[in-house]
Design a protein around this motif. Structure first.
Motif, PDB file in Angstrom:
ATOM      1  N   VAL A  48       0.829  -1.213   0.000  1.00 16.42           N
ATOM      2  CA  VAL A  48       0.000   0.000   0.000  1.00 16.42           C
ATOM      3  C   VAL A  48       0.862   1.260   0.000  1.00 16.42           C
ATOM      4  O   VAL A  48       0.631   2.199  -0.775  1.00 16.42           O
ATOM      5  CB  VAL A  48      -0.944  -0.010   1.230  1.00 16.42           C
ATOM      6  N   ASP A  49       1.904   1.296   0.851  1.00 16.30           N
ATOM      7  CA  ASP A  49       2.749   2.495   0.924  1.00 16.30           C
ATOM      8  C   ASP A  49       3.474   2.736  -0.393  1.00 16.30           C
ATOM      9  O   ASP A  49       3.598   3.876  -0.860  1.00 16.30           O
ATOM     10  CB  ASP A  49       3.777   2.344   2.052  1.00 16.30           C
ATOM     11  N   LEU A  50       3.977   1.644  -0.993  1.00 19.24           N
ATOM     12  CA  LEU A  50       4.692   1.776  -2.269  1.00 19.24           C
ATOM     13  C   LEU A  50       3.777   2.338  -3.355  1.00 19.24           C
ATOM     14  O   LEU A  50       4.135   3.256  -4.092  1.00 19.24           O
ATOM     15  CB  LEU A  50       5.236   0.403  -2.687  1.00 19.24           C
ATOM     16  N   LEU A  51       2.552   1.792  -3.397  1.00 19.59           N
ATOM     17  CA  LEU A  51       1.604   2.251  -4.418  1.00 19.59           C
ATOM     18  C   LEU A  51       1.204   3.710  -4.187  1.00 19.59           C
ATOM     19  O   LEU A  51       1.047   4.479  -5.137  1.00 19.59           O
ATOM     20  CB  LEU A  51       0.364   1.342  -4.420  1.00 19.59           C
ATOM     21  N   ALA A  52       1.069   4.106  -2.893  1.00 18.88           N
ATOM     22  CA  ALA A  52       0.701   5.505  -2.589  1.00 18.88           C
ATOM     23  C   ALA A  52       1.822   6.436  -3.043  1.00 18.88           C
ATOM     24  O   ALA A  52       1.572   7.507  -3.619  1.00 18.88           O
ATOM     25  CB  ALA A  52       0.452   5.658  -1.093  1.00 18.88           C
ATOM     26  N   GLY A  53       3.080   6.025  -2.818  1.00 21.21           N
ATOM     27  CA  GLY A  53       4.227   6.842  -3.250  1.00 21.21           C
ATOM     28  C   GLY A  53       4.289   6.953  -4.759  1.00 21.21           C
ATOM     29  O   GLY A  53       4.517   8.033  -5.311  1.00 21.21           O
ATOM     30  N   LEU A  54       4.064   5.823  -5.448  1.00 24.57           N
ATOM     31  CA  LEU A  54       4.093   5.836  -6.923  1.00 24.57           C
ATOM     32  C   LEU A  54       2.989   6.712  -7.493  1.00 24.57           C
ATOM     33  O   LEU A  54       3.177   7.430  -8.470  1.00 24.57           O
ATOM     34  CB  LEU A  54       3.931   4.403  -7.456  1.00 24.57           C
ATOM     35  N   ARG A  55       1.825   6.668  -6.830  1.00 24.49           N
ATOM     36  CA  ARG A  55       0.697   7.495  -7.293  1.00 24.49           C
ATOM     37  C   ARG A  55       1.054   8.981  -7.211  1.00 24.49           C
ATOM     38  O   ARG A  55       0.812   9.745  -8.140  1.00 24.49           O
ATOM     39  CB  ARG A  55      -0.520   7.180  -6.423  1.00 24.49           C
ATOM     40  N   LEU A  56       1.710   9.371  -6.108  1.00 20.18           N
ATOM     41  CA  LEU A  56       2.113  10.773  -5.936  1.00 20.18           C
ATOM     42  C   LEU A  56       3.161  11.165  -6.981  1.00 20.18           C
ATOM     43  O   LEU A  56       3.064  12.218  -7.617  1.00 20.18           O
ATOM     44  CB  LEU A  56       2.690  10.951  -4.516  1.00 20.18           C
ATOM     45  N   MET A 105       4.492  13.880 -12.292  1.00 22.12           N
ATOM     46  CA  MET A 105       5.086  13.760 -13.624  1.00 22.12           C
ATOM     47  C   MET A 105       4.169  14.295 -14.710  1.00 22.12           C
ATOM     48  O   MET A 105       4.625  14.802 -15.726  1.00 22.12           O
ATOM     49  CB  MET A 105       5.414  12.289 -13.913  1.00 22.12           C
ATOM     50  N   VAL A 106       2.871  14.164 -14.509  1.00 21.70           N
ATOM     51  CA  VAL A 106       1.942  14.607 -15.558  1.00 21.70           C
ATOM     52  C   VAL A 106       1.301  15.964 -15.240  1.00 21.70           C
ATOM     53  O   VAL A 106       0.497  16.458 -16.000  1.00 21.70           O
ATOM     54  CB  VAL A 106       0.834  13.558 -15.797  1.00 21.70           C
ATOM     55  N   SER A 107       1.684  16.603 -14.106  1.00 23.80           N
ATOM     56  CA  SER A 107       1.068  17.895 -13.773  1.00 23.80           C
ATOM     57  C   SER A 107       1.878  19.039 -14.403  1.00 23.80           C
ATOM     58  O   SER A 107       2.985  18.832 -14.890  1.00 23.80           O
ATOM     59  CB  SER A 107       1.016  18.074 -12.262  1.00 23.80           C
ATOM     60  N   LYS A 108       1.300  20.246 -14.371  1.00 23.15           N
ATOM     61  CA  LYS A 108       1.977  21.411 -14.948  1.00 23.15           C
ATOM     62  C   LYS A 108       3.195  21.786 -14.123  1.00 23.15           C
ATOM     63  O   LYS A 108       3.181  21.632 -12.901  1.00 23.15           O
ATOM     64  CB  LYS A 108       1.027  22.616 -14.926  1.00 23.15           C
ATOM     65  N   THR A 109       4.201  22.345 -14.786  1.00 21.41           N
ATOM     66  CA  THR A 109       5.385  22.779 -14.048  1.00 21.41           C
ATOM     67  C   THR A 109       5.106  24.121 -13.364  1.00 21.41           C
ATOM     68  O   THR A 109       4.310  24.914 -13.856  1.00 21.41           O
ATOM     69  CB  THR A 109       6.598  22.914 -14.975  1.00 21.41           C
ATOM     70  N   ILE A 126      -0.345  26.447 -10.220  1.00 20.51           N
ATOM     71  CA  ILE A 126      -0.020  25.553  -9.112  1.00 20.51           C
ATOM     72  C   ILE A 126      -0.561  24.165  -9.434  1.00 20.51           C
ATOM     73  O   ILE A 126      -1.640  24.013  -9.959  1.00 20.51           O
ATOM     74  CB  ILE A 126      -0.674  26.076  -7.804  1.00 20.51           C
ATOM     75  N   ARG A 127       0.227  23.157  -9.120  1.00 22.19           N
ATOM     76  CA  ARG A 127      -0.118  21.804  -9.568  1.00 22.19           C
ATOM     77  C   ARG A 127      -1.424  21.296  -8.979  1.00 22.19           C
ATOM     78  O   ARG A 127      -2.236  20.708  -9.634  1.00 22.19           O
ATOM     79  CB  ARG A 127       0.979  20.835  -9.153  1.00 22.19           C
ATOM     80  N   ARG A 128      -1.597  21.494  -7.708  1.00 23.37           N
ATOM     81  CA  ARG A 128      -2.794  20.927  -7.103  1.00 23.37           C
ATOM     82  C   ARG A 128      -3.187  21.769  -5.884  1.00 23.37           C
ATOM     83  O   ARG A 128      -2.351  22.395  -5.269  1.00 23.37           O
ATOM     84  CB  ARG A 128      -2.568  19.483  -6.675  1.00 23.37           C
ATOM     85  N   GLU A 129      -4.456  21.784  -5.607  1.00 21.39           N
ATOM     86  CA  GLU A 129      -4.958  22.489  -4.421  1.00 21.39           C
ATOM     87  C   GLU A 129      -4.537  21.727  -3.191  1.00 21.39           C
ATOM     88  O   GLU A 129      -4.549  20.487  -3.179  1.00 21.39           O
ATOM     89  CB  GLU A 129      -6.484  22.551  -4.472  1.00 21.39           C
TER      90      GLU A 129
END
Ligand code: SF4
Ligand code: SF4
Length: 192
Positions: A18-26, A31-35, A188-191
């Motif tokens: 679970v922790d590994l998948l949560a880290g990969l998700r972040l 990687m796909v968000s705006k700079t 900004i990438r995310r709220e």
């Protein structure tokens, strides 16, 4: 009983990574968000909010005379003793500054000089690029303060800019047609 429940959930979490998948998700989300990297100082410049206390400027009236009446209140209230005012009386009998120097190397941009001024003459603007290779250039004079940029019409935006390599290594904002400044917050990438 409660401790056994926690142990079991930790064990299940480890098996299912679970922790590994949560880290990969972040990581993948970034990687796909705006700079949000600023291309400063070559292409973009941050314009601070109007309440920002940056490089001082001195206001003038319609006749081009400085508003300053050389009362020296700003110099007296300054906690860093970095303002020098020497008054003189002009041909109209008005008291004006003959010398008005500010040592920006000592200034802590507290804004007390602006608050104390009875003539609405000295203000702290939004300009923040005062870095220099020569300490002496940090002492600014009356003519520098009159020419210094005043309050920008807006703030809290990123504007297109160019590095002025000949004019003191400052980034100069450019205006494009229909340019009202780029909305920083939309980048900004995310709220949070
Ligand atoms: S901002 Fe504060 S420290 Fe700077 S010149 Fe004004 S009173 Fe002095
Ligand atoms: S800037 Fe304001 S407070 Fe300072 S000497 Fe001039 S009138 Fe007085």
């Amino acid at each position: 009983m409660a401790r056994t429940g926690v142990k079991r959930s930790n064990w299940i979490g480890r098996v299912l990574l679970v922790d590994l998948l949560a880290g990969l998700r972040l990581t993948l989300g970034y990687m796909v968000s705006k700079t949000v990297t600023h291309h400063y100082p070559d292409y973009e410049k941050w314009v601070p909010y109007q309440r920002h206390r940056g490089h001082h400027f001195i206001k003038t009236n319609e006749e081009g005379e400085v508003n300053c009446v050389a009362c020296e209140l700003c110099s007296k209230i300054c906690p860093c003793d970095c303002i020098t005012v020497i008054p003189f009386e002009n041909e109209k009998g008005d008291r004006r500054p003959k010398v008005f120097d500010i040592n920006l190397a000592r200034c802590l941009y507290c804004g007390l000089c602006e608050d104390a001024c009875p003539a609405d003459a000295i203000k702290l603007g939004q300009e923040y690029e005062v870095a220099t290779h020569h300490r002496g250039t940090l002492v600014v004079h009356l003519e520098d303060l009159v020419k210094a940029p005043g309050k920008a019409g807006n703030g809290g935006v990123v504007r297109p800019a160019t590095l002025d390599r000949n004019g003191g290594l400052r980034s100069v904002t450019r205006t494009r047609p229909k340019d009202a400044g780029l909305d920083w917050w939309s980048r900004i990438r995310r709220e949070r």
